[in-house]
Design a protein around this motif. Structure first.
Motif, PDB file in Angstrom:
ATOM      1  N   LEU A 124     -34.806 -12.908  17.632  1.00  0.00           N
ATOM      2  CA  LEU A 124     -35.341 -11.726  16.963  1.00  0.00           C
ATOM      3  C   LEU A 124     -34.649 -11.499  15.627  1.00  0.00           C
ATOM      4  O   LEU A 124     -35.239 -10.997  14.683  1.00  0.00           O
ATOM      5  CB  LEU A 124     -35.171 -10.503  17.868  1.00  0.00           C
ATOM      6  N   ARG A 125     -33.351 -11.873  15.577  1.00  0.00           N
ATOM      7  CA  ARG A 125     -32.591 -11.754  14.329  1.00  0.00           C
ATOM      8  C   ARG A 125     -31.740 -13.013  14.149  1.00  0.00           C
ATOM      9  O   ARG A 125     -31.157 -13.524  15.103  1.00  0.00           O
ATOM     10  CB  ARG A 125     -31.660 -10.543  14.359  1.00  0.00           C
ATOM     11  N   VAL A 126     -31.678 -13.504  12.907  1.00  0.00           N
ATOM     12  CA  VAL A 126     -30.798 -14.612  12.546  1.00  0.00           C
ATOM     13  C   VAL A 126     -29.937 -14.135  11.382  1.00  0.00           C
ATOM     14  O   VAL A 126     -30.444 -13.913  10.281  1.00  0.00           O
ATOM     15  CB  VAL A 126     -31.597 -15.870  12.152  1.00  0.00           C
ATOM     16  N   LEU A 127     -28.636 -13.972  11.629  1.00  0.00           N
ATOM     17  CA  LEU A 127     -27.754 -13.336  10.654  1.00  0.00           C
ATOM     18  C   LEU A 127     -26.503 -14.177  10.416  1.00  0.00           C
ATOM     19  O   LEU A 127     -25.936 -14.731  11.363  1.00  0.00           O
ATOM     20  CB  LEU A 127     -27.323 -11.943  11.150  1.00  0.00           C
ATOM     21  N   PRO A 128     -26.035 -14.262   9.167  1.00  0.00           N
ATOM     22  CA  PRO A 128     -24.797 -15.000   8.889  1.00  0.00           C
ATOM     23  C   PRO A 128     -23.574 -14.168   9.273  1.00  0.00           C
ATOM     24  O   PRO A 128     -23.551 -12.945   9.085  1.00  0.00           O
ATOM     25  CB  PRO A 128     -24.858 -15.227   7.375  1.00  0.00           C
ATOM     26  N   LEU A 129     -22.578 -14.823   9.817  1.00  0.00           N
ATOM     27  CA  LEU A 129     -21.308 -14.152  10.112  1.00  0.00           C
ATOM     28  C   LEU A 129     -20.482 -14.042   8.833  1.00  0.00           C
ATOM     29  O   LEU A 129     -20.575 -14.893   7.943  1.00  0.00           O
ATOM     30  CB  LEU A 129     -20.517 -14.958  11.144  1.00  0.00           C
ATOM     31  N   PRO A 130     -19.642 -13.010   8.718  1.00  0.00           N
ATOM     32  CA  PRO A 130     -18.731 -12.938   7.565  1.00  0.00           C
ATOM     33  C   PRO A 130     -17.659 -14.004   7.689  1.00  0.00           C
ATOM     34  O   PRO A 130     -17.495 -14.631   8.735  1.00  0.00           O
ATOM     35  CB  PRO A 130     -18.142 -11.527   7.678  1.00  0.00           C
ATOM     36  N   SER A 131     -16.921 -14.211   6.603  1.00  0.00           N
ATOM     37  CA  SER A 131     -15.860 -15.209   6.618  1.00  0.00           C
ATOM     38  C   SER A 131     -14.758 -14.807   7.583  1.00  0.00           C
ATOM     39  O   SER A 131     -14.657 -13.651   8.008  1.00  0.00           O
ATOM     40  CB  SER A 131     -15.284 -15.388   5.213  1.00  0.00           C
ATOM     41  N   ASP A 159     -30.345 -12.249  19.371  1.00  0.00           N
ATOM     42  CA  ASP A 159     -29.586 -12.450  18.141  1.00  0.00           C
ATOM     43  C   ASP A 159     -29.076 -13.887  18.033  1.00  0.00           C
ATOM     44  O   ASP A 159     -28.747 -14.521  19.037  1.00  0.00           O
ATOM     45  CB  ASP A 159     -28.369 -11.523  18.094  1.00  0.00           C
ATOM     46  N   CYS A 160     -28.986 -14.362  16.795  1.00  0.00           N
ATOM     47  CA  CYS A 160     -28.310 -15.624  16.501  1.00  0.00           C
ATOM     48  C   CYS A 160     -27.407 -15.381  15.301  1.00  0.00           C
ATOM     49  O   CYS A 160     -27.879 -14.999  14.221  1.00  0.00           O
ATOM     50  CB  CYS A 160     -29.318 -16.728  16.184  1.00  0.00           C
ATOM     51  N   PHE A 161     -26.101 -15.540  15.486  1.00  0.00           N
ATOM     52  CA  PHE A 161     -25.129 -15.348  14.419  1.00  0.00           C
ATOM     53  C   PHE A 161     -24.653 -16.720  13.942  1.00  0.00           C
ATOM     54  O   PHE A 161     -24.230 -17.548  14.753  1.00  0.00           O
ATOM     55  CB  PHE A 161     -23.938 -14.521  14.891  1.00  0.00           C
ATOM     56  N   LEU A 162     -24.703 -16.948  12.624  1.00  0.00           N
ATOM     57  CA  LEU A 162     -24.404 -18.264  12.062  1.00  0.00           C
ATOM     58  C   LEU A 162     -23.012 -18.298  11.453  1.00  0.00           C
ATOM     59  O   LEU A 162     -22.687 -17.495  10.577  1.00  0.00           O
ATOM     60  CB  LEU A 162     -25.435 -18.610  10.989  1.00  0.00           C
ATOM     61  N   GLY A 163     -22.172 -19.230  11.902  1.00  0.00           N
ATOM     62  CA  GLY A 163     -20.866 -19.473  11.312  1.00  0.00           C
ATOM     63  C   GLY A 163     -20.901 -20.706  10.426  1.00  0.00           C
ATOM     64  O   GLY A 163     -21.960 -21.264  10.137  1.00  0.00           O
ATOM     65  N   ASP A 164     -19.732 -21.171   9.996  1.00  0.00           N
ATOM     66  CA  ASP A 164     -19.673 -22.347   9.132  1.00  0.00           C
ATOM     67  C   ASP A 164     -20.073 -23.616   9.875  1.00  0.00           C
ATOM     68  O   ASP A 164     -20.796 -24.464   9.339  1.00  0.00           O
ATOM     69  CB  ASP A 164     -18.252 -22.524   8.572  1.00  0.00           C
ATOM     70  N   THR A 165     -19.583 -23.760  11.103  1.00  0.00           N
ATOM     71  CA  THR A 165     -19.830 -24.998  11.859  1.00  0.00           C
ATOM     72  C   THR A 165     -20.426 -24.724  13.230  1.00  0.00           C
ATOM     73  O   THR A 165     -20.482 -25.625  14.065  1.00  0.00           O
ATOM     74  CB  THR A 165     -18.507 -25.771  12.054  1.00  0.00           C
ATOM     75  N   GLU A 195     -18.398 -23.499  23.530  1.00  0.00           N
ATOM     76  CA  GLU A 195     -17.467 -22.779  24.395  1.00  0.00           C
ATOM     77  C   GLU A 195     -17.922 -21.334  24.553  1.00  0.00           C
ATOM     78  O   GLU A 195     -18.691 -20.812  23.724  1.00  0.00           O
ATOM     79  CB  GLU A 195     -16.058 -22.836  23.830  1.00  0.00           C
ATOM     80  N   THR A 196     -17.474 -20.710  25.619  1.00  0.00           N
ATOM     81  CA  THR A 196     -17.807 -19.304  25.834  1.00  0.00           C
ATOM     82  C   THR A 196     -16.851 -18.442  25.024  1.00  0.00           C
ATOM     83  O   THR A 196     -15.639 -18.645  25.047  1.00  0.00           O
ATOM     84  CB  THR A 196     -17.704 -18.935  27.317  1.00  0.00           C
ATOM     85  N   VAL A 197     -17.398 -17.492  24.297  1.00  0.00           N
ATOM     86  CA  VAL A 197     -16.592 -16.582  23.483  1.00  0.00           C
ATOM     87  C   VAL A 197     -16.285 -15.305  24.258  1.00  0.00           C
ATOM     88  O   VAL A 197     -15.213 -14.725  24.146  1.00  0.00           O
ATOM     89  CB  VAL A 197     -17.327 -16.249  22.166  1.00  0.00           C
ATOM     90  N   SER A 198     -17.256 -14.861  25.060  1.00  0.00           N
ATOM     91  CA  SER A 198     -17.073 -13.697  25.923  1.00  0.00           C
ATOM     92  C   SER A 198     -17.985 -13.892  27.135  1.00  0.00           C
ATOM     93  O   SER A 198     -18.641 -14.923  27.272  1.00  0.00           O
ATOM     94  CB  SER A 198     -17.419 -12.406  25.178  1.00  0.00           C
ATOM     95  N   SER A 199     -18.040 -12.901  27.985  1.00  0.00           N
ATOM     96  CA  SER A 199     -18.844 -13.031  29.195  1.00  0.00           C
ATOM     97  C   SER A 199     -20.328 -13.213  28.902  1.00  0.00           C
ATOM     98  O   SER A 199     -21.066 -13.762  29.729  1.00  0.00           O
ATOM     99  CB  SER A 199     -18.648 -11.795  30.088  1.00  0.00           C
ATOM    100  N   ASP A 200     -20.777 -12.789  27.715  1.00  0.00           N
ATOM    101  CA  ASP A 200     -22.207 -12.896  27.408  1.00  0.00           C
ATOM    102  C   ASP A 200     -22.494 -13.602  26.085  1.00  0.00           C
ATOM    103  O   ASP A 200     -23.595 -13.512  25.553  1.00  0.00           O
ATOM    104  CB  ASP A 200     -22.841 -11.497  27.385  1.00  0.00           C
ATOM    105  N   THR A 201     -21.497 -14.311  25.510  1.00  0.00           N
ATOM    106  CA  THR A 201     -21.684 -14.971  24.220  1.00  0.00           C
ATOM    107  C   THR A 201     -21.224 -16.417  24.289  1.00  0.00           C
ATOM    108  O   THR A 201     -20.143 -16.710  24.804  1.00  0.00           O
ATOM    109  CB  THR A 201     -20.899 -14.245  23.106  1.00  0.00           C
ATOM    110  N   ILE A 202     -22.045 -17.298  23.760  1.00  0.00           N
ATOM    111  CA  ILE A 202     -21.722 -18.724  23.727  1.00  0.00           C
ATOM    112  C   ILE A 202     -21.733 -19.211  22.284  1.00  0.00           C
ATOM    113  O   ILE A 202     -22.593 -18.832  21.483  1.00  0.00           O
ATOM    114  CB  ILE A 202     -22.721 -19.540  24.567  1.00  0.00           C
ATOM    115  N   LYS A 203     -20.727 -20.014  21.967  1.00  0.00           N
ATOM    116  CA  LYS A 203     -20.639 -20.671  20.661  1.00  0.00           C
ATOM    117  C   LYS A 203     -21.074 -22.128  20.824  1.00  0.00           C
ATOM    118  O   LYS A 203     -20.522 -22.871  21.628  1.00  0.00           O
ATOM    119  CB  LYS A 203     -19.212 -20.623  20.133  1.00  0.00           C
ATOM    120  N   TYR A 204     -22.105 -22.534  20.072  1.00  0.00           N
ATOM    121  CA  TYR A 204     -22.536 -23.926  20.041  1.00  0.00           C
ATOM    122  C   TYR A 204     -22.136 -24.536  18.695  1.00  0.00           C
ATOM    123  O   TYR A 204     -22.349 -23.929  17.649  1.00  0.00           O
ATOM    124  CB  TYR A 204     -24.054 -24.041  20.194  1.00  0.00           C
TER     125      TYR A 204
END
Length: 363
Positions: A124-131, A159-165, A195-204
């Protein structure tokens, strides 16, 4: 037998200049070498043999600008000249970030084996993460205590939050978590995907997952080419966005594996199929190192200097870079860092010997 081992043309599209290296096996003292440079072809004659390498249609040489002819033992002939080719375009900074759009259905695949990780998922949302240091900067901006001190940036449903890698997404649709720790692995091949970042968040990590529209056909990519492409995109995007050109590549454990210094991202390589440099060099990933098509291979490249940091190599330099605010850290799975180190080593050995090093760095 064959006199020439092929040619390597390294073009800088920004300056419209090129270095031509003609690699040959015969001794020029016993058999003189005659080099003919035309706008669309390079021809090499020696003894009774003649080899011609036609250039791609978009590349045209300027024969009258040839200068600096020299012969280097082990390399062959070096020659510099002007070229005409398309200038670097905005496509150089188009990345995986720009391919993800809200309100579209995507499927995620394991890059290593092609297994489906997530099917028909709509963001529903694709947003860049801050540095990484955004929280520290907030303290400089605010005249009162940091209002975000107790907040965490975790994606909600859709939600999809975008990091550098990497990218973060809500884990409600996902069941690939490893029971032993926070690693997220592929069910089929057991490759680490994130890896899992929290109980409901995954980092790919972007080097481990292929994201494609659900209505398209899945097209697997060779492993080494995929890693090169994704890492190159990260380096180029950050160099444009933050004017930073030095990077530490860390594993998921925090250990530094590689120091990388980006020299340029407008390089165009042209290489004849007869060259002994990259063709025929295979990686453990099952694909040839460099893509090629027809008698002459052409591809875009980023040129980097690098230092390996495994087994405590370059520890002092790595410590200095880690404490330098002008150096940007990039994190990938540790196994991927080792794969990239091997790919960089193969790339270095594919170059003529005189072009493999710059100062204390490898090229």
């Amino acid at each position: 037998a064959g006199m020439a081992a092929g040619l390597l043309l390294e073009i800088r599209r920004g300056t419209q200049s090129a270095l031509l290296v003609i690699r040959y096996e015969a001794d020029p003292r016993s058999s003189p070498v005659n080099v003919s440079v035309a706008a669309d072809c390079v021809e090499v004659k020696s003894g009774g043999s003649c080899e011609a390498a036609p250039l791609p249609a978009e590349v045209r040489l300027s024969p009258s600008s040839c200068r600096g002819l020299s012969r280097l033992p082990g390399d062959g002939l070096h020659l510099r000249m002007r070229v005409r080719c398309p200038p670097p375009g905005s496509d150089l900074v188009s990345t995986w970030r720009e391919s993800l759009k809200p309100q579209k259905n995507y499927s995620f695949y394991c890059q290593s084996c092609g297994d489906i990780i997530v099917k028909d998922w709509k963001f529903l949302r694709v947003l860049p993460l801050p540095s990484e240091n955004w929280s520290a900067l907030v303290e400089e901006w605010c005249c009162h205590p940091n209002p975000f001190a107790r907040s965490t940036l975790h994606p909600q449903h859709g939600d999809c939050f975008l990091g550098d890698t990497f990218f973060l997404m809500n884990s409600e649709s996902e069941s690939h978590k490893s029971k032993e720790n926070t690693r997220v692995v592929c069910k089929r091949c057991k490759t680490m995907l994130g890896e899992t970042v929290s109980s409901d968040t995954i980092k790919y990590y972007v080097t481990e997952v292929i994201i494609q529209p659900s209505d398209g056909i899945f097209s697997p990519k060779p492993r080494s080419q995929f890693i090169q492409s994704m890492v190159a995109q990260c380096l180029v995007e950050l160099s444009y966005a933050k004017s930073t050109f030095r990077f530490t590549l860390k594993g998921d454990s925090g250990k530094i594996y590689i120091l990388i210094w980006l020299l340029n991202s407008d390089t165009l390589l042209v290489e004849s199929s007869g060259s002994s440099s990259s063709h025929g060099v295979f990686t453990p990933f099952g694909d040839t190192f460099m893509p090629s098509s027809g008698p002459v291979g052409t591809w875009n490249a980023v040129k980097v200097l690098y230092q390996p940091c495994i087994k405590s190599r370059n520890k002092e330099l790595a410590d200095a870079w880690e404490n330098d605010i002008g150096v940007h850290p990039l994190t990938f799975p540790s196994e991927t860092c080792l794969e990239l180190l091997l790919i960089l080593g193969l790339s270095t050995t594919s170059l003529p010997p005189s072009l493999r090093c710059m100062n204390s760095f490898q090229v």
